[in-house]
Scaffold this active site. Structure first.
Site, PDB file in Angstrom:
ATOM      1  N   VAL A  16       0.839  -1.203   0.000  1.00  0.00           N
ATOM      2  CA  VAL A  16       0.000   0.000   0.000  1.00  0.00           C
ATOM      3  C   VAL A  16       0.875   1.254   0.000  1.00  0.00           C
ATOM      4  O   VAL A  16       0.605   2.224  -0.719  1.00  0.00           O
ATOM      5  CB  VAL A  16      -0.962   0.008   1.217  1.00  0.00           C
ATOM      6  CG1 VAL A  16      -1.741   1.320   1.283  1.00  0.00           C
ATOM      7  CG2 VAL A  16      -1.923  -1.176   1.145  1.00  0.00           C
ATOM      8  N   CYS A 130     -10.802  -3.207   2.193  1.00  0.00           N
ATOM      9  CA  CYS A 130     -10.772  -3.050   0.741  1.00  0.00           C
ATOM     10  C   CYS A 130     -11.979  -3.673   0.039  1.00  0.00           C
ATOM     11  O   CYS A 130     -12.572  -3.067  -0.857  1.00  0.00           O
ATOM     12  CB  CYS A 130      -9.470  -3.629   0.183  1.00  0.00           C
ATOM     13  SG  CYS A 130      -9.029  -5.212   0.887  1.00  0.00           S
ATOM     14  N   GLN A 157     -10.501 -12.430  -4.077  1.00  0.00           N
ATOM     15  CA  GLN A 157      -9.551 -11.418  -3.612  1.00  0.00           C
ATOM     16  C   GLN A 157      -8.116 -11.714  -4.063  1.00  0.00           C
ATOM     17  O   GLN A 157      -7.614 -12.829  -3.921  1.00  0.00           O
ATOM     18  CB  GLN A 157      -9.627 -11.302  -2.080  1.00  0.00           C
ATOM     19  CG  GLN A 157     -11.007 -10.829  -1.634  1.00  0.00           C
ATOM     20  CD  GLN A 157     -11.115 -10.500  -0.148  1.00  0.00           C
ATOM     21  OE1 GLN A 157     -12.182 -10.700   0.416  1.00  0.00           O
ATOM     22  NE2 GLN A 157     -10.072  -9.996   0.466  1.00  0.00           N
ATOM     23  N   SER A 160      -2.274  -9.440  -3.671  1.00  0.00           N
ATOM     24  CA  SER A 160      -1.661  -8.203  -3.177  1.00  0.00           C
ATOM     25  C   SER A 160      -2.425  -7.646  -1.977  1.00  0.00           C
ATOM     26  O   SER A 160      -1.903  -6.822  -1.236  1.00  0.00           O
ATOM     27  CB  SER A 160      -1.557  -7.150  -4.285  1.00  0.00           C
ATOM     28  OG  SER A 160      -2.790  -7.004  -4.944  1.00  0.00           O
ATOM     29  N   GLY A 161      -3.650  -8.131  -1.772  1.00  0.00           N
ATOM     30  CA  GLY A 161      -4.398  -7.759  -0.572  1.00  0.00           C
ATOM     31  C   GLY A 161      -3.735  -8.251   0.696  1.00  0.00           C
ATOM     32  O   GLY A 161      -4.011  -7.759   1.781  1.00  0.00           O
ATOM     33  N   HIS A 243      -9.538  -6.828  -6.565  1.00  0.00           N
ATOM     34  CA  HIS A 243     -10.550  -7.748  -6.028  1.00  0.00           C
ATOM     35  C   HIS A 243     -11.816  -7.687  -6.890  1.00  0.00           C
ATOM     36  O   HIS A 243     -12.117  -6.651  -7.495  1.00  0.00           O
ATOM     37  CB  HIS A 243     -10.960  -7.337  -4.612  1.00  0.00           C
ATOM     38  CG  HIS A 243      -9.910  -7.523  -3.553  1.00  0.00           C
ATOM     39  ND1 HIS A 243      -8.693  -8.100  -3.768  1.00  0.00           N
ATOM     40  CD2 HIS A 243      -9.948  -7.211  -2.225  1.00  0.00           C
ATOM     41  CE1 HIS A 243      -8.007  -8.124  -2.624  1.00  0.00           C
ATOM     42  NE2 HIS A 243      -8.744  -7.587  -1.673  1.00  0.00           N
TER      43      HIS A 243
HETATM   44  N1  NAP Z   1      -2.746  -4.716   0.589  1.00  0.00           N
HETATM   45  C1  NAP Z   1      -3.982  -4.233   0.484  1.00  0.00           C
HETATM   46  O1  NAP Z   1      -4.646  -4.382  -0.554  1.00  0.00           O
HETATM   47  C2  NAP Z   1      -4.596  -3.465   1.619  1.00  0.00           C
HETATM   48  C3  NAP Z   1      -5.835  -2.881   1.416  1.00  0.00           C
HETATM   49  C4  NAP Z   1      -6.420  -2.156   2.454  1.00  0.00           C
HETATM   50  C5  NAP Z   1      -5.751  -2.046   3.648  1.00  0.00           C
HETATM   51  N2  NAP Z   1      -4.554  -2.639   3.818  1.00  0.00           N
HETATM   52  C6  NAP Z   1      -3.897  -2.489   5.118  1.00  0.00           C
HETATM   53  O2  NAP Z   1      -2.717  -1.730   4.936  1.00  0.00           O
HETATM   54  C7  NAP Z   1      -1.719  -2.157   5.863  1.00  0.00           C
HETATM   55  C8  NAP Z   1      -0.452  -2.513   5.098  1.00  0.00           C
HETATM   56  O3  NAP Z   1      -0.740  -3.515   4.163  1.00  0.00           O
HETATM   57  P1  NAP Z   1       0.283  -3.920   3.006  1.00  0.00           P
HETATM   58  O4  NAP Z   1      -0.493  -4.829   2.134  1.00  0.00           O
HETATM   59  O5  NAP Z   1       0.939  -2.721   2.430  1.00  0.00           O
HETATM   60  O6  NAP Z   1       1.374  -4.775   3.837  1.00  0.00           O
HETATM   61  P2  NAP Z   1       2.922  -5.054   3.489  1.00  0.00           P
HETATM   62  O7  NAP Z   1       3.167  -5.046   2.043  1.00  0.00           O
HETATM   63  O8  NAP Z   1       3.266  -6.262   4.256  1.00  0.00           O
HETATM   64  O9  NAP Z   1       3.671  -3.778   4.134  1.00  0.00           O
HETATM   65  C9  NAP Z   1       3.742  -3.573   5.515  1.00  0.00           C
HETATM   66  C10 NAP Z   1       4.434  -2.265   5.808  1.00  0.00           C
HETATM   67  O10 NAP Z   1       4.463  -2.077   7.227  1.00  0.00           O
HETATM   68  C11 NAP Z   1       5.814  -1.845   7.637  1.00  0.00           C
HETATM   69  N3  NAP Z   1       6.060  -2.378   8.977  1.00  0.00           N
HETATM   70  C12 NAP Z   1       5.971  -3.659   9.403  1.00  0.00           C
HETATM   71  N4  NAP Z   1       6.339  -3.756  10.696  1.00  0.00           N
HETATM   72  C13 NAP Z   1       6.680  -2.502  11.102  1.00  0.00           C
HETATM   73  C14 NAP Z   1       7.179  -1.946  12.294  1.00  0.00           C
HETATM   74  N5  NAP Z   1       7.385  -2.693  13.388  1.00  0.00           N
HETATM   75  N6  NAP Z   1       7.430  -0.609  12.347  1.00  0.00           N
HETATM   76  C15 NAP Z   1       7.210   0.168  11.251  1.00  0.00           C
HETATM   77  N7  NAP Z   1       6.763  -0.302  10.067  1.00  0.00           N
HETATM   78  C16 NAP Z   1       6.510  -1.623   9.996  1.00  0.00           C
HETATM   79  C17 NAP Z   1       6.635  -2.599   6.622  1.00  0.00           C
HETATM   80  O11 NAP Z   1       7.966  -2.115   6.666  1.00  0.00           O
HETATM   81  P3  NAP Z   1       9.224  -3.070   6.255  1.00  0.00           P
HETATM   82  O12 NAP Z   1       9.226  -3.093   4.748  1.00  0.00           O
HETATM   83  O13 NAP Z   1      10.387  -2.322   6.823  1.00  0.00           O
HETATM   84  O14 NAP Z   1       8.990  -4.391   6.851  1.00  0.00           O
HETATM   85  C18 NAP Z   1       5.893  -2.237   5.342  1.00  0.00           C
HETATM   86  O15 NAP Z   1       6.230  -0.932   4.951  1.00  0.00           O
HETATM   87  C19 NAP Z   1      -2.345  -3.295   6.657  1.00  0.00           C
HETATM   88  O16 NAP Z   1      -2.909  -2.767   7.831  1.00  0.00           O
HETATM   89  C20 NAP Z   1      -3.435  -3.798   5.733  1.00  0.00           C
HETATM   90  O17 NAP Z   1      -4.493  -4.410   6.433  1.00  0.00           O
HETATM   91  C21 NAP Z   1      -3.956  -3.347   2.837  1.00  0.00           C
END
Ligand code: NAP
Length: 332
Positions: A16, A130, A157, A160-161, A243
């Site tokens: 995201v 989402c 879904q 990438s979610g 999705h």
């Molecule tokens: N993916 C989707 O379609 C989607 C849609 C709606 C909402 N979301 C929500 O958005 C959020 C992120 O999702 P994502 O899909 O982008 O996940 P992701 O690709 O796994 O990315 C997670 C992010 O959080 C950071 N992070 C993890 N642990 C941390 C810590 N201890 N301190 C600071 N930063 C930390 C990671 O940094 P590092 O790279 O340094 O590990 C990375 O930047 C979640 O809450 C998810 O539910 C996601």
């Protein structure tokens, strides 16, 4: 107040977070200072924004000094811990996680539907789940026309979610299968290539998963409709991005297909792609990477009185996350 805003992105290196940077750039958001925050694992990384490389810093309790708006997407645990600290430092937080979505003091907003709710914020505004956001983009105009009572839905879904690691997992498993090797699951409990997995998030006492109940719980808040009911089956499919949701909806008033079409066509951010005989219907391969959601397969439902069935697709990294968050920041 200055025309530019100092922004922090928490979770900037994630699936995201990367999209947030692109959306801010594409929509020419008036960014003053930009602070990119992630875990200590990302220290030393840089990310490009408007032709400049910005260093990623480890998130700390004092990361929010001088920041106006923080966009959080690093999971519910990080949001629960750090969003209140940011608010204390005078920052307005737009949160992509589930941490505050059901908090009655936190507006839960899809700008096209309930943008006015942003006015009631006390420091934090939540971005919806989402699948919920994408489903409501098609359901809300129909609700305005006919008054929705309940829906039965199944989601398809994209990986990438589940974040950046899940994208890698599908890529790896496709390569393994092509090389006649066993696809090894790490993020998901089963292989995702050539498969569908009918469980997303933890299983609750009522047999639904947490993800499935979000459509009813968050839908009631966004639609301002406490009686809205949704019975949902959420399914992970081997699609990289965007999705889709199959929805059968029952309404208070009788449904006229032409009125439904007109309501959908005129809704901002939504395209009607509905000529199935000519193979025109929404597909993730088309909605992936685009801001607009698409709805099609519109038909009078044969099982519900006053029923309408439809199929909606939308990029969950954009309308389901980054785009919606930036639209909220624009309202601020
Ligand atoms: N993916 C989707 O379609 C989607 C849609 C709606 C909402 N979301 C929500 O958005 C959020 C992120 O999702 P994502 O899909 O982008 O996940 P992701 O690709 O796994 O990315 C997670 C992010 O959080 C950071 N992070 C993890 N642990 C941390 C810590 N201890 N301190 C600071 N930063 C930390 C990671 O940094 P590092 O790279 O340094 O590990 C990375 O930047 C979640 O809450 C998810 O539910 C996601």
């Amino acid at each position: 107040m200055s025309a530019t805003k100092n922004l922090a992105i928490v979770g900037a290196t994630g699936a995201v977070g990367i999209e947030l940077l692109k959306v801010l750039e594409r929509r020419a958001f008036a960014v003053g200072r930009l602070r990119l925050l992630a875990s200590p694992r990302s220290t030393g990384k840089t990310l490009e924004f408007r032709n400049e490389f910005v260093s990623v810093e480890p998130l700390r309790s004092d990361s929010f000094k001088g920041i106006d708006i923080a966009l959080f997407s690093a999971g519910a645990g990080i949001s629960s811990e750090f969003a209140p600290l940011a608010v204390k430092a005078g920052v307005v937080v737009v949160d992509n996680s589930s941490a505050f979505r059901m908090d009655p003091t936190v507006p839960l907003v899809v700008p096209e539907i309930n943008g006015d709710d942003v006015r009631g914020h006390s420091g934090i505004i939540a971005n919806p789940n989402c699948t919920t956001a994408i489903t409501l983009m098609a359901l809300y105009p129909l609700h305005r026309a006919f008054g929705v009572r309940r829906i039965i839905a199944a989601s398809y879904q994209a990986v990438s979610g589940s974040g950046a690691r899940a994208i890698d997992e599908l890529r790896r498993q496709i390569a393994a299968t092509a090389a006649d090797q066993d696809p090894i699951p790490e993020v998901y409990p089963h292989q995702i290539v050539s498969n569908v997995i009918p469980r997303i998030d933890s299983v609750l006492d009522n047999g639904y998963t947490r993800e499935e109940m979000k459509l009813q719980n968050e839908g009631q808040r966004i639609l301002h409709h406490p009686d809205f009911r949704a019975s949902v089956t959420c399914v992970r499919v081997p699609v990289f991005r965007s999705h889709s949701v199959a929805v059968s909806a029952e309404f208070e008033r009788s449904v006229d297909l032409e009125v439904a079409r007109a309501a959908l066509i005129s809704f901002p951010g939504l395209d009607l792609k509905d000529d199935p005989a000519a193979d025109i219907y929404p597909m993730p391969i088309q909605t992936g990477g685009t801001d607009r959601c698409a709805v099609g397969r519109l038909r009078r439902d044969v099982a519900f009185e006053n029923g309408l069935s439809f199929w909606v697709s939308g990029d969950q990294l954009l309308k389901g996350a980054a785009l919606n968050a930036v639209q909220i920041a624009e309202l601020l």
